[in-house]
Design an enzyme around this catalytic site. Structure first.
Site, PDB file in Angstrom:
ATOM      1  CG  ASP A 140     -22.511  44.267  12.392  1.00  0.00           C
ATOM      2  OD1 ASP A 140     -23.713  44.008  12.183  1.00  0.00           O
ATOM      3  OD2 ASP A 140     -21.998  44.347  13.518  1.00  0.00           O
ATOM      4  CE1 TYR A 168     -30.545  38.394  13.816  1.00  0.00           C
ATOM      5  CE2 TYR A 168     -30.368  39.873  15.684  1.00  0.00           C
ATOM      6  CZ  TYR A 168     -30.332  39.658  14.325  1.00  0.00           C
ATOM      7  OH  TYR A 168     -30.075  40.708  13.478  1.00  0.00           O
ATOM      8  CD  GLU A 193     -30.868  43.662  17.529  1.00  0.00           C
ATOM      9  OE1 GLU A 193     -31.936  43.133  17.118  1.00  0.00           O
ATOM     10  OE2 GLU A 193     -29.796  43.528  16.951  1.00  0.00           O
TER      11      GLU A 193
END
Ligand SMILES: Cc1ncc(COP(=O)(O)O)c(C=O)c1O
Lengths: 263, 410
Positions: free
Chosen positions: A59, A170, A48
């Site tokens: 993040d 995911y 990835e």
């Protein structure tokens, strides 16, 4: 090979997928390729490759720092696709934020992915409500748009997501942003079984890969008891942050220890 | 279409504006919900709760009492006699600087803190740039007994020490944000990250008409009171609607707050004034509507300051509340449709207006609001009757103005 084929092949071998994340351009533009090669030699099945955005809201600090550093080093989508094309030997997916895709143009972004050998795209700020334009371009070029499912995702939303999903899902293992954690979240198993039930009810079969907070071989091992793959990101970035002369070897060894835990 | 009477087209246009946002949270192509999946259920929940409580008598009674007795509403619509004489047209100031805390921000934070309380949330988080929204959030959280944490860029902490101390006095915790440009946009990033991690018990209180749906709608509705009061007041004193309403635009909440009740009144020009910073041509400004391009940031599709790849640029303004590289989606829509006009005022022009209002009217305006004052003075000859939204008072800015003027304070 499509991502679905990859998961099937691994499954036949009795393995789960190891998905390794790195930020393209961190710690430098050329070293990205060396690090990716080391991860692949160590056994990463799917790489990835993050295309950094100035405002990465999903993040944690580790990936934020790597993104800032990469952008300072001159990373941009043009450079990104060059770097991505140089990485061989594993399936590749792109992780980025939607604005970078929009500004390049959806069609151009996806065809650039195809040319660089990238077979899937993950966009953490593009929920299913807003994904139709990119989804239809991805369909046209047989590229997987990879959706996220979180512990808070309701059954209704899950059905809508699974209806569009391809490649893999995911599965976000916790409430929070990316970043290595010491302990594995305890919501993973119930979340995975909830998704599996929904998949069975809808008669779909998209592989489930778990990410966020997975940082050690033992985490990978326990995730792989229920999921089809484990995603490790911040832990790899942290190792890169440490730097040092034998970095490439240490990255390879780390990937090898993670991969062993998927068998 | 050509057989339709123009009147019909006009009605269709009006009803299309009135029903916005649509079911997807869009204002034309702007707006939407570009948020991480973890937050989507919380946004849906927020949308449902807001729809429920805005119609709830007990909620509204409680909010109205707070707005009256705690915030000090209604605020006066003040006829600025000296400024009017100087400019040759009648200029009124909507005195949001007199709201408790010193800015319009409290209208929104009282509304949202009360909503949070009705939703059973115990913890409030917010971002702040100038510190005004942080202070207003801390005040509302304190009065309603909620725990409060504020994210603030370290660059802004330096510029707005006074507000940092005020927030702490009010019982809030100020979390410094040391990533990116260390200003408002980065504070929003960190507040969103906190919300992702604590979404079950935490309410994220956005300070302007920005972010993913339903925030632009919620903030607009809680700020709408500025315009509804203004309308009553101007009709009472002047017997007619104003020719123009002028407001500064950072995210756009004081502007939409005063504009919203006048959207259908086509005779009223609505003008937003953005941060021209060092001049639009220098690239160092905060004028997303005047000089930005379309893209996605902080959960919304809107006008942004960005490079050709879509990386968000650093904005610049010496008014920290306007120092943001984006703008609310509804304003972007209203500007495209031609209903709202935009312009910008530079730091230098604004400083002139700051000094002018202080000496002429005895009112020290917030640097943000001084942008609107500059525009009003520079364009006063175009209209007879003008309302300027004086969104805040300038006490918070005296140190930075003293710095610019080369004067030491204390
Ligand atoms: C006094 C004042 N006016 C205006 C603004 C800009 O925000 P908005 O455009 O949302 O009204 C701020 C923001 O902090 C402010 O403090």
């Amino acid at each position: 090979m499509t991502l679905a084929d990859k998961f099937e092949e691994l499954n036949k071998r009795g393995e789960r997928a190891l998905i390794g994340f790195i930020t393209a351009g961190y710690p430098g533009i050329d070293t990205t390729v060396d690090i990716a090669d080391a991860l692949i030699r160590g056994g990463v099945d799917i790489l990835e490759l993050g295309l950094p955005f100035s405002d990465p809201i999903a993040d944690g600090v580790t990936i934020q720092r790597a993104s800032e550093s990469s952008l300072r080093a001159g990373m941009n989508p043009d450079v990104y696709f060059d770097v991505a094309a140089r990485i061989k030997g594993a399936d590749k997916v792109c992780l980025t934020y939607y604005n970078l895709i929009l500004q390049r143009g959806l069609d151009r972004f996806v065809t650039d992915c195809v040319s660089a050998g990238i077979s899937g795209i993950i966009v953490p700020d593009l929920p299913v409500e807003e994904s139709e334009p990119l989804q239809s371009v991805c369909n046209r070029y047989e590229t997987d748009l990879i959706y996220l499912i979180a512990p808070t995702t309701t059954d209704k939303r899950m059905a809508r997501i699974l209806d569009s999903a391809s490649g893999f899902i995911y599965v976000v293992s916790l409430l929070g942003v990316t970043g290595a954690r010491d302990r594995l979240s305890d919501v993973i198993e119930p979340l995975i079984s909830r998704i599996r039930r929904q998949e069975a009810a809808m008669n779909v079969n998209v592989p489930l890969a778990v990410g966020f907070g997975i940082s050690r071989p033992e985490h990978v091992k326990s995730v792989c008891q229920f999921a089809d793959g484990a995603i490790v990101g911040s832990a790899i970035i942290k190792l890169i942050e440490e730097g040092g002369p034998s970095l490439i070897n240490r990255v390879e060894d780390f990937a090898r220890s993670l991969k062993a835990a998927t068998r | 279409m050509k057989n339709l009477h123009p009147c019909f087209l006009f009605m269709a246009y009006i009803s299309s504006i009135m029903s916005l946002p649509d079911a997807n949270g869009k204002y034309g192509r702007y707006g939407g919900k570009f948020a991480p999946e973890v937050l989507m259920p919380a946004l849906e929940d927020l949308e449902r709760s807001f729809a429920k409580y805005r119609e709830d008598d007990r909620f509204n009674a409680e909010l109205n009492a707070l707005l009256r007795d705690f915030a000090g509403r209604p605020t006066p619509l003040y006829f600025a006699k000296n400024l009017s004489e100087m400019c040759g047209s009648r200029i009124y100031l909507k005195r949001e600087d007199l709201v408790h805390g010193g800015a319009h921000k409290l209208n929104n934070t009282l509304g949202q803190c009360l909503l949070a309380k009705y939703m059973g949330k115990k913890r409030i988080i917010a971002e702040t740039g100038a510190g005004q929204h942080g202070v207003a959030t801390a005040m509302a959280a304190a009065v309603l007994g909620l725990q409060c944490e504020i994210y603030m860029g370290t660059e802004d902490i330096k510029r707005q020490k006074l507000n940092v101390f005020r927030m702490e006095l009010l019982g809030a915790r100020v979390n410094p944000v040391d990533s990116g440009s260390r200003t408002l946009k980065d504070a929003i990033n960190d507040a969103m990250r906190d919300w992702v991690a604590n979404v079950k018990d935490t309410y994220y209180l956005i300070g302007s008409v920005v972010g993913p749906h339903p925030y632009p709608l919620i903030v607009r509705e809680f700020q709408r009171i500025i315009g509804s009061e203004t309308k009553k007041q101007i009709l009472a004193t002047e017997g007619r609607l104003p020719d123009a309403i002028i407001a500064c635009v950072g995210g756009g909440s004081n502007a939409l707050g005063i504009f919203s009740d006048f959207i259908e009144d086509r005779s009223v020009s609505l003008i937003g004034v953005e941060a021209g910073g060092k001049g639009l041509e220098t690239g160092e400004h905060g004028a997303s509507l005047c000089a930005g391009t379309e893209g996605v940031l902080h959960g919304m599709y809107s006008k942004l300051l960005q490079d050709k790849y879509g990386q968000i640029k650093q904005s610049h303004s010496f008014a920290p509340g306007l120092d943001y590289p984006g703008v609310g989606p509804e304003l972007a829509y209203l500007v495209d449709s031609g209903r709202v006009k935009v312009d910008s005022a530079t730091d230098e022009e604004t400083l002139g207006a700051f000094k002018l209002l202080s000496t002429k009217e005895g009112i020290i305006p917030a640097l943000e609001s001084a942008h609107a004052i500059h525009y009003a003075v520079a364009h006063a000859n175009e209209w007879d009757l003008i309302v300027v939204n004086l969104s805040g008072r300038g006490d918070k800015d005296i140190f930075s103005v003293a710095g610019v003027l080369g004067k030491g304070v204390i």
